[in-house]
Write a protein that holds these residues in place. Structure first.
Motif, mmCIF file in Angstrom:
data_model
loop_
_atom_site.group_PDB
_atom_site.id
_atom_site.type_symbol
_atom_site.label_atom_id
_atom_site.label_comp_id
_atom_site.label_asym_id
_atom_site.label_seq_id
_atom_site.Cartn_x
_atom_site.Cartn_y
_atom_site.Cartn_z
ATOM 1 N N GLY A 1 0.845 -1.185 0.000
ATOM 2 C CA GLY A 1 0.000 0.000 0.000
ATOM 3 C C GLY A 1 0.881 1.236 0.000
ATOM 4 N N PRO A 2 0.308 2.401 -0.302
ATOM 5 C CA PRO A 2 1.110 3.621 -0.360
ATOM 6 C C PRO A 2 1.627 4.025 1.024
ATOM 7 C CG PRO A 2 -1.220 4.137 -0.643
ATOM 8 C CD PRO A 2 -1.109 2.650 -0.655
ATOM 9 N N HIS A 3 2.934 4.181 1.129
ATOM 10 C CA HIS A 3 3.557 4.646 2.376
ATOM 11 C C HIS A 3 4.985 5.069 2.067
ATOM 12 C CE1 HIS A 3 5.173 0.536 2.258
ATOM 13 N NE2 HIS A 3 6.146 0.968 3.066
ATOM 14 N N LEU A 4 5.587 5.786 2.990
ATOM 15 C CA LEU A 4 6.990 6.164 2.876
ATOM 16 C C LEU A 4 7.793 5.341 3.861
ATOM 17 C CD1 LEU A 4 9.112 8.115 1.628
ATOM 18 C CD2 LEU A 4 8.779 9.560 3.653
ATOM 19 N N HIS A 5 8.750 4.581 3.343
ATOM 20 C CA HIS A 5 9.712 3.889 4.200
ATOM 21 C C HIS A 5 10.951 4.779 4.262
ATOM 22 C CE1 HIS A 5 12.063 0.353 5.755
ATOM 23 N NE2 HIS A 5 13.052 1.081 5.232
ATOM 24 N N TRP A 6 11.253 5.276 5.480
ATOM 25 C CA TRP A 6 12.407 6.149 5.694
ATOM 26 C C TRP A 6 13.414 5.406 6.560
ATOM 27 C CZ3 TRP A 6 12.462 10.638 9.744
ATOM 28 C CH2 TRP A 6 13.709 11.286 9.714
ATOM 29 N N SER A 7 14.572 5.121 6.008
ATOM 30 C CA SER A 7 15.621 4.457 6.782
ATOM 31 C C SER A 7 16.859 5.345 6.820
ATOM 32 C CB SER A 7 15.962 3.086 6.194
ATOM 33 O OG SER A 7 16.443 3.198 4.875
ATOM 34 N N MET A 8 17.669 5.166 7.873
ATOM 35 C CA MET A 8 18.868 5.973 8.051
ATOM 36 C C MET A 8 20.041 5.081 8.413
ATOM 37 S SD MET A 8 17.718 9.464 9.935
ATOM 38 C CE MET A 8 19.227 10.216 9.305
ATOM 39 N N LYS A 9 21.226 5.495 7.949
ATOM 40 C CA LYS A 9 22.452 4.776 8.252
ATOM 41 C C LYS A 9 23.563 5.771 8.566
ATOM 42 C CE LYS A 9 23.640 0.200 6.562
ATOM 43 N NZ LYS A 9 24.378 -0.559 5.548
ATOM 44 N N TRP A 10 24.399 5.393 9.539
ATOM 45 C CA TRP A 10 25.689 6.065 9.724
ATOM 46 C C TRP A 10 26.767 5.010 9.501
ATOM 47 C CZ3 TRP A 10 29.744 5.302 13.318
ATOM 48 C CH2 TRP A 10 30.774 6.235 13.212
ATOM 49 N N ARG A 11 27.552 5.204 8.433
ATOM 50 C CA ARG A 11 28.491 4.164 8.020
ATOM 51 C C ARG A 11 27.721 2.851 7.841
ATOM 52 N NH1 ARG A 11 33.864 5.647 9.001
ATOM 53 N NH2 ARG A 11 34.013 7.911 8.829
ATOM 54 N N ASP A 12 28.064 1.808 8.591
ATOM 55 C CA ASP A 12 27.365 0.525 8.480
ATOM 56 C C ASP A 12 26.284 0.356 9.544
ATOM 57 O OD1 ASP A 12 28.849 -0.352 6.273
ATOM 58 O OD2 ASP A 12 30.455 -1.087 7.555
ATOM 59 N N ALA A 13 26.085 1.353 10.371
ATOM 60 C CA ALA A 13 25.145 1.241 11.492
ATOM 61 C C ALA A 13 23.743 1.681 11.072
ATOM 62 C CB ALA A 13 25.631 2.084 12.667
ATOM 63 N N ARG A 14 22.769 0.775 11.232
ATOM 64 C CA ARG A 14 21.366 1.121 11.006
ATOM 65 C C ARG A 14 20.852 1.848 12.242
ATOM 66 N NH1 ARG A 14 19.180 0.340 5.802
ATOM 67 N NH2 ARG A 14 20.142 -1.486 4.875
ATOM 68 N N ILE A 15 20.274 3.038 12.041
ATOM 69 C CA ILE A 15 19.839 3.833 13.189
ATOM 70 C C ILE A 15 18.352 4.177 13.081
ATOM 71 C CG2 ILE A 15 22.147 4.720 13.616
ATOM 72 C CD1 ILE A 15 21.411 7.292 12.286
ATOM 73 N N ASP A 16 17.773 4.538 14.212
ATOM 74 C CA ASP A 16 16.343 4.762 14.341
ATOM 75 C C ASP A 16 16.016 6.234 14.067
ATOM 76 O OD1 ASP A 16 13.678 4.806 15.010
ATOM 77 O OD2 ASP A 16 13.933 3.862 16.975
ATOM 78 N N PRO A 17 15.280 6.543 12.982
ATOM 79 C CA PRO A 17 15.000 7.949 12.662
ATOM 80 C C PRO A 17 14.314 8.701 13.787
ATOM 81 C CG PRO A 17 14.459 6.555 10.787
ATOM 82 C CD PRO A 17 14.773 5.632 11.938
ATOM 83 N N ILE A 18 13.450 8.037 14.560
ATOM 84 C CA ILE A 18 12.693 8.741 15.587
ATOM 85 C C ILE A 18 13.593 9.277 16.706
ATOM 86 C CG2 ILE A 18 12.167 6.821 17.158
ATOM 87 C CD1 ILE A 18 9.276 7.913 17.256
ATOM 88 N N LEU A 19 14.792 8.711 16.839
ATOM 89 C CA LEU A 19 15.727 9.217 17.851
ATOM 90 C C LEU A 19 16.424 10.488 17.387
ATOM 91 C CD1 LEU A 19 17.380 5.937 19.212
ATOM 92 C CD2 LEU A 19 15.407 7.216 20.095
ATOM 93 N N LEU A 20 16.284 10.821 16.098
ATOM 94 C CA LEU A 20 16.791 12.096 15.599
ATOM 95 C C LEU A 20 15.695 13.165 15.525
ATOM 96 C CD1 LEU A 20 19.177 10.778 12.829
ATOM 97 C CD2 LEU A 20 19.834 12.472 14.515
ATOM 98 N N THR A 21 14.452 12.748 15.309
ATOM 99 C CA THR A 21 13.366 13.716 15.163
ATOM 100 C C THR A 21 12.629 13.968 16.478
ATOM 101 O OG1 THR A 21 11.767 11.990 14.642
ATOM 102 C CG2 THR A 21 12.949 12.981 12.789
ATOM 103 N N GLY A 22 12.571 12.976 17.345
ATOM 104 C CA GLY A 22 11.652 13.001 18.472
ATOM 105 C C GLY A 22 10.287 12.532 18.016
ATOM 106 N N PRO A 23 9.356 12.287 18.946
ATOM 107 C CA PRO A 23 8.023 11.778 18.577
ATOM 108 C C PRO A 23 7.306 12.718 17.622
ATOM 109 C CG PRO A 23 8.381 11.634 20.951
ATOM 110 C CD PRO A 23 9.514 12.436 20.399
ATOM 111 N N MET A 24 6.467 12.146 16.765
ATOM 112 C CA MET A 24 5.701 12.942 15.819
ATOM 113 C C MET A 24 4.611 13.707 16.559
ATOM 114 S SD MET A 24 3.674 11.650 12.389
ATOM 115 C CE MET A 24 5.074 10.654 11.858
ATOM 116 N N SER A 25 4.566 15.016 16.370
ATOM 117 C CA SER A 25 3.570 15.842 17.075
ATOM 118 C C SER A 25 2.238 15.778 16.334
ATOM 119 C CB SER A 25 4.048 17.284 17.155
ATOM 120 O OG SER A 25 4.263 17.801 15.870
#
Length: 300
Positions: free
Chosen positions: A276-300
């Protein structure tokens, strides 16, 4: 013969020197001393003697900080870490990072400054499924398509740009319902499957615009859908930090473009392997997979 300006400077320096040696400085000499000697306190305070940083020292987390004064090189465990001319750096921790890590700064005088980090574990969303995983790997036909795609992704992530988005507080690329969380995983009769590498955001229908979460440079903009990711867009934020946006219905920027935080860069879709239509947003630092919400904070 001493020129008038030189004589004046020589007399000024002489008065200061006499006052400092005699220990009985006159009021005039004390005033001259205060004017002649630079105040180094403010500049010294601006450069830390130890590591300073803020962030999330947890699995899938990150820190942003400054190296000690006089740092020549920086490492996180065995990984060489770049840092800016002002001493600023960014590092992150994989979803499955071990409980400890160490920052090591090597100084110009040969000394080393170390900082031990405790990386807190996370309670991931685990779903136990009472069925066996499908036997057999991907077919040769599939891998013939997949290998060139993986090579393009790897080459994009290896690129280093002048992007400075890593310095910014990140924003959500789009607001909506979170339909898939980073780190979640299925276990098939005791056999772990792959964990979810990003955040799925469902917002409206195909065509909903999304924006750059921070400044960056476009390092991959698929001109044809990838087998799994569909129309794939990747942004480098600098210092080895990058974002990937999957399943786009449309990509509105081109490789090499510099984008600003909040700029519309694509539209949500369901290309590739998506139900279904959605945006998958993933983040990496070097080889480390990281959690986007820890950079943005909770969605308001």
């Amino acid at each position: 013969m001493i020129a008038r300006a030189g004589l004046k400077g020589w007399m000024l320096g002489g008065l200061v020197l006499i006052a400092l040696i005699s220990g009985g400085a006159s009021p005039l000499a004390r005033r001259l001393t205060a004017a002649a000697l630079p105040d180094l306190s403010s500049s010294a305070a601006a450069v830390p003697a130890e590591f300073t940083f803020t962030g999330e020292t947890t699995q899938g987390g990150w820190i942003r900080g400054k190296v000690p004064a006089g740092t020549r090189s920086l490492r996180l465990d065995a990984t060489e870490v770049p840092f800016g001319a002002d001493g600023s750096f960014f590092v992150a921790f994989d979803r499955d990072a071990p409980p400890g890590a160490t920052l090591v700064a090597r100084l110009d005088d040969g000394r080393a400054v170390t900082r031990a980090l405790t990386v807190a574990p996370r309670a991931w969303q685990i779903e136990n499924v009472n069925i066996a995983r499908r036997e057999g790997g991907p077919t040769e036909a599939f891998m013939a398509l997949r290998q060139p795609e993986l090579a393009r992704i790897e080459a994009a992530r290896a690129m280093r740009t002048d992007a400075q988005g890593w310095r910014q507080p990140f924003i959500w690329p789009v607001k909506g319902r979170i339909s898939g969380r980073f780190g979640s995983q299925r276990v098939y009769r005791g056999e772990p499957g792959s964990f979810h590498s990003g955040m799925d955001i469902t917002s409206g229908t195909s065509g909903t615009p999304f924006v750059a979460p921070a400044d960056g440079v476009v390092i991959l903009a698929a001109t044809a859908p990838f087998t799994l990711e569909g129309n794939l867009l990747m942004i480098d934020h600098g210092m080895g930090l990058n974002s990937a946006f999957l399943h786009c219905s449309q990509i509105l920027v081109r490789e090499g473009d510099h984008v600003k935080q909040g700029q519309v860069i694509g539209r949500i879709g369901m290309t590739g392997r998506a139900t279904g239509p959605h945006l998958h947003w993933s983040m990496k630092w070097r080889d480390a997979r990281i959690d986007p919400i820890l950079l943005t904070g909770p969605m308001s």
